[in-house]
Design an enzyme around this catalytic site. Structure first.
Site, PDB file in Angstrom:
ATOM      1  N   GLN A  16      36.504  42.854  37.377  1.00 35.02           N
ATOM      2  CA  GLN A  16      37.045  42.023  38.450  1.00 35.02           C
ATOM      3  C   GLN A  16      38.282  41.257  37.952  1.00 35.02           C
ATOM      4  OE1 GLN A  16      35.753  41.870  41.712  1.00 35.02           O
ATOM      5  NE2 GLN A  16      37.617  40.716  42.110  1.00 35.02           N
TER       6      GLN A  16
ATOM      7  N   ASP B 107      38.549  51.603  40.249  1.00 33.36           N
ATOM      8  CA  ASP B 107      39.618  50.828  40.882  1.00 33.36           C
ATOM      9  C   ASP B 107      40.936  51.611  40.880  1.00 33.36           C
ATOM     10  OD1 ASP B 107      39.197  48.420  42.130  1.00 33.36           O
ATOM     11  OD2 ASP B 107      39.235  47.207  40.294  1.00 33.36           O
TER      12      ASP B 107
ATOM     13  N   LYS C  83      29.931  43.377  46.460  1.00 31.53           N
ATOM     14  CA  LYS C  83      29.999  44.732  45.900  1.00 31.53           C
ATOM     15  C   LYS C  83      28.620  45.180  45.451  1.00 31.53           C
ATOM     16  CE  LYS C  83      34.823  44.340  44.585  1.00 31.53           C
ATOM     17  NZ  LYS C  83      35.799  43.906  43.583  1.00 31.53           N
TER      18      LYS C  83
END
Ligand code: NDP
Length: 295
Positions: A97, A120, A53
């Site tokens: 995460q 997200d 990422k």
């Protein structure tokens, strides 16, 4: 009949190119989009994801801020960091995460992120906005699936869509997005009766099950578009390999189009994270929505 193989790797590269174009436009206005990724602990798979990422974030011209915290970090410290990132004008997107260590409440942590920076799309406000057809941050994996389906089929209006899987991160938002495109949507799961028959009604079949090669060719309506979200690591003939939730060869013989694993949905997920970050930056800066990068 042999299906068209939808090249997710190439499509993701195209999306990253579009993102880079918007980043260049923002830089001309003196704004550099910034993505903060928070990793708690040392889970090897998560470390790989976070590294990828960060690398792709920098490649499209954005700032990447990585925060690596020890596994024993108290939840209050993580919440304090999120508070600082929420208040930081250089940070337009925040990603924590998952999975988090067992002593942390993932819902509490995710819902501490400013919904406008929740790239997200897991914050409860974004879930509600998507569910009510309002402008939301959309979860990256389903957004990538939608982009590929639209690119291949054009209008999805009136098509029968079946989503196998009802998770909060893939199945449910995928179904909402397809409903938003005016598909007739069925959500199937582990209690669904006669799953092959339900799946055979689908013009668009999305498999997000987490079971290697479960969806075989006899689940597929001739000519259907099959989107395989699954990422399963298996061992076959002594070799370690990656397979999807769809049995590729048998589905390929029946479908009209299919995403492979690897090289299908997977690469689109990070591309959509970058797309969401640029969208968040446009919204924060009062600019119009970037075209082609949102739901
Ligand atoms: P979950 O385990 O959270 O959900 C799986 C869903 O599949 C559940 O709703 C479950 O039903 C359903 N299911 C399980 N077994 C069956 C069955 N035999 N028949 C019908 N339905 C079944 O998984 P996720 O949604 O998180 O992930 C799904 C897959 O997508 C995984 O392979 C994962 O690795 C992959 N993935 C890929 C990503 C990418 O970037 N490409 C990102 C995220 C996930 P029930 O609710 O009834 O238990």
């Amino acid at each position: 009949m042999t299906a068209t193989i939808i090249d997710g790797k190439a499509f993701a590269a195209k999306v990253r190119g579009q993102v880079a174009g918007y980043v260049a436009g923002l830089k001309e206005r003196g704004v550099i989009p910034g993505l903060a990724v928070v990793l708690v602990g040392e889970d090897p798979a998560s470390q790989v994801y976070v590294r990828n990422k960060g690398k792709q974030t920098v490649e499209v011209g954005m700032n990447s801020y990585e925060h690596k915290l020890p596994v024993e970090t108290p939840e209050a410290d993580l919440l304090a960091l999120i508070g600082r990132l929420n208040a930081d004008p250089a940070v337009h997107g925040i990603l924590v995460q998952l999975p988090l260590p067992g002593h942390m409440n993932a819902d509490l942590v995710i819902n501490a992120i400013d919904p406008a920076k929740d790239v997200d799309g897991f914050h409860i406000s974004n879930v509600g906005l998507l569910g009510t057809g309002q402008k939301a941050m959309v979860p990256c994996t389903p957004l990538g699936c939608l982009m590929m389906a639209r690119d291949h089929l054009g209008s999805l209006s009136g098509l029968n869509a079946v989503v196998v899987g009802r998770s909060n991160i893939v199945g449910k938002p995928m179904a909402q997005l397809l409903l938003g495109e005016s598909c007739t949507v069925t959500i199937a799961h582990s209690r669904t009766k006669d799953l092959p028959e339900v799946c055979r009604r689908a013009d668009i079949l999305v498999a997000a099950v987490g079971r290697p090669e479960m969806v075989t060719g006899d689940f597929v309506k001739p000519g259907a578009t099959v989107i395989d979200v699954g990422i399963n690591r298996i061992e076959r003939d002594g070799k370690r390999m990656l397979v999807g939730d769809v049995h590729f060869e048998s589905a390929l013989a029946v479908a009209g189009a299919i995403t492979p694993v690897p090289g299908g949905v997977g690469p689109m997920t990070i591309a959509c994270l970058l797309a969401n970050t640029v969208t968040a930056c446009h919204r924060a800066t009062g600019l119009p929505e970037p075209e082609g990068l949102t739901a």
